[in-house]
Design a protein around this motif. Structure first.
Motif, short mmCIF file in Angstrom:
data_model
loop_
_atom_site.label_atom_id
_atom_site.label_comp_id
_atom_site.label_asym_id
_atom_site.label_seq_id
_atom_site.Cartn_x
_atom_site.Cartn_y
_atom_site.Cartn_z
N SER A 114 1.15 -1.29 -0.09
CA SER A 114 -0.35 -0.12 -0.30
C SER A 114 0.72 0.55 0.12
CB SER A 114 -1.08 -0.40 1.58
OG SER A 114 0.15 -0.25 2.54
N TRP A 115 1.69 1.39 0.59
CA TRP A 115 2.88 2.71 0.55
C TRP A 115 3.34 2.91 -0.72
CZ3 TRP A 115 8.52 1.76 1.23
CH2 TRP A 115 9.34 2.77 1.55
N VAL A 116 4.13 1.79 -0.99
CA VAL A 116 4.78 2.09 -2.70
C VAL A 116 3.48 2.39 -3.68
CG1 VAL A 116 5.65 0.81 -4.36
CG2 VAL A 116 6.52 0.37 -2.03
N ALA A 117 2.64 1.67 -3.43
CA ALA A 117 1.64 2.35 -4.65
C ALA A 117 1.05 3.10 -4.30
CB ALA A 117 0.11 0.60 -4.23
N GLY A 118 0.88 3.99 -2.94
CA GLY A 118 0.40 5.18 -2.70
C GLY A 118 0.92 6.22 -3.40
N PHE A 119 3.00 5.84 -3.07
CA PHE A 119 3.50 6.84 -3.98
C PHE A 119 3.86 6.82 -5.35
CE2 PHE A 119 7.25 4.26 -2.50
CZ PHE A 119 7.88 4.04 -3.40
N ASP A 120 3.55 5.58 -5.14
CA ASP A 120 3.87 5.64 -7.87
C ASP A 120 2.51 6.18 -8.09
OD1 ASP A 120 5.55 4.13 -9.81
OD2 ASP A 120 3.40 3.66 -9.02
N ILE A 121 1.49 6.36 -6.92
CA ILE A 121 0.11 7.10 -8.23
C ILE A 121 0.94 8.20 -8.11
CG2 ILE A 121 -2.08 7.81 -7.60
CD1 ILE A 121 -2.52 4.92 -6.52
N LEU A 122 1.32 9.25 -6.92
CA LEU A 122 2.02 10.42 -6.99
C LEU A 122 2.60 11.24 -7.88
CD1 LEU A 122 1.82 11.13 -3.18
CD2 LEU A 122 0.36 11.39 -4.63
N TYR A 123 3.93 9.95 -8.08
CA TYR A 123 4.76 9.89 -8.88
C TYR A 123 4.30 10.20 -10.48
CZ TYR A 123 9.39 9.22 -11.11
OH TYR A 123 10.44 9.38 -11.80
N THR A 184 3.89 8.32 10.10
CA THR A 184 1.94 9.19 9.48
C THR A 184 2.49 10.41 9.58
OG1 THR A 184 1.37 7.42 11.58
CG2 THR A 184 -0.18 9.26 10.48
N LEU A 185 3.41 10.99 10.58
CA LEU A 185 3.39 12.49 10.27
C LEU A 185 4.43 13.33 8.77
CD1 LEU A 185 4.57 14.17 13.89
CD2 LEU A 185 2.17 13.83 12.63
N LEU A 186 5.26 11.86 8.83
CA LEU A 186 6.19 12.18 7.19
C LEU A 186 4.84 12.43 6.15
CD1 LEU A 186 8.89 10.28 8.54
CD2 LEU A 186 9.00 12.71 7.19
N LEU A 187 4.33 10.86 5.98
CA LEU A 187 3.46 10.49 5.10
C LEU A 187 2.64 11.64 4.94
CD1 LEU A 187 2.35 6.80 5.75
CD2 LEU A 187 3.47 7.78 3.48
N LEU A 188 1.61 12.36 6.29
CA LEU A 188 1.09 13.94 5.73
C LEU A 188 1.83 15.05 5.58
CD1 LEU A 188 -0.58 13.66 9.82
CD2 LEU A 188 -1.35 13.42 7.52
N TRP A 189 3.26 14.85 5.56
CA TRP A 189 3.62 15.98 4.97
C TRP A 189 4.17 16.06 3.34
CZ3 TRP A 189 9.15 15.10 3.66
CH2 TRP A 189 10.02 16.02 3.15
N GLU A 190 4.55 14.28 3.34
CA GLU A 190 4.39 13.86 1.76
C GLU A 190 3.07 14.39 0.76
OE1 GLU A 190 4.82 9.82 -0.53
OE2 GLU A 190 5.62 9.70 1.08
N HIS A 191 1.49 14.07 1.11
CA HIS A 191 1.30 14.47 0.37
C HIS A 191 0.60 16.33 0.66
CE1 HIS A 191 -0.70 10.21 -0.30
NE2 HIS A 191 -0.48 10.03 0.42
N ARG A 192 1.68 16.95 1.32
CA ARG A 192 1.12 18.49 1.69
C ARG A 192 2.18 18.58 -0.35
NH1 ARG A 192 -1.61 21.14 5.06
NH2 ARG A 192 -0.15 23.10 5.26
#
Length: 231
Positions: A114-123, A184-192
């Motif tokens: 789920s982590w990889v799929a999530g950031f690959d979508i952003l990429y 969790t905080l880092l993921l929030l930062w990533e999405h911001r």
């Protein structure tokens, strides 16, 4: 290597990837094929030396990792297949050491998926227009940039959930859960960093944030095992 071989014509036509080694002519397919084949053979040989279950599963790993390269041609779920390919890594490591399956590495594999799929979508949002014009499939093409980013958020919520489950299943302590909170905080930062109207910080979200997340998860987990484990 196999992904670059399969996608070399697509990469050559995409301005973002046209300067990669194969489209740019720095490496030829004849140079890359032996490297890919030798790497695959080394994987099978290493699996054979580990245990029978690893050997039996090595073709599955190769099929998933290699098959991912074709998925963008027919399904928007290609990001999930990439996540599955990387999510097999902790499960494979567990089988390599123990020779059996267990719930902890399965949960960890789901967290990685789920982590990889999530950031690959952003990429992949960077290639939204090109993929659409080239007839390629992705979640940004299928659901639009806003929809894709919402799905990435859902996947990263699932990532945190699976990490919490790993902690309980493995009976880890407060250091581990403090690490999950930090992630969790880092993921929030990533999405911001990434919005439908501003993709200029995609590489920071993709490379910097996720590099920190992976190292942080390792350090907090290792610290918990060293300092709080009774073993």
């Amino acid at each position: 290597g196999f992904n670059r071989l399969v996608d070399r014509e697509i990469d050559a036509a995409n301005p973002r990837t046209a300067k990669r080694e194969m489209p740019a002519g720095v490496l030829s397919p004849l140079a890359v094929w032996p490297f890919v084949i030798l790497s695959a053979l080394c994987l099978v040989f290493a699996a054979w030396k580990l245990n029978p279950l690893c050997l039996a599963l090595s073709p599955v790993a190769l099929f998933v990792v290699g098959g991912y390269s074709f998925t963008k041609r027919f399904t928007w779920a290609s990001h999930l297949v990439l996540g599955l390919g990387l999510g097999l890594a902790p499960l494979g490591a567990w089988v390599a050491v123990t020779g059996r399956f267990d719930v902890v590495p399965v949960l960890l594999g789901l967290a990685v998926l789920s982590w990889v799929a999530g950031f690959d979508i952003l990429y992949s949002c960077q290639d939204h227009e090109y993929d659409q014009g080239a007839g390629l499939h992705s979640i940004p093409v299928r659901f639009g940039l806003s929809g894709a980013m919402n799905l990435a958020r859902v996947l990263h919520v699932a990532t945190v959930g699976f990490m919490v489950c790993v902690g309980f299943a493995a009976m880890l302590g407060w250091i581990y859960f403090a690490g999950v909170a930090a992630i969790t905080l880092l993921l929030l930062w990533e999405h911001r960093l990434v919005t439908p109207d501003d993709l200029t910080k995609v590489n920071m979200a993709f490379m910097t944030a996720n590099s920190i997340i992976s190292v942080a998860y390792f350090i907090f987990t290792l610290a918990d095992l060293w300092l709080l484990s009774d073993a």
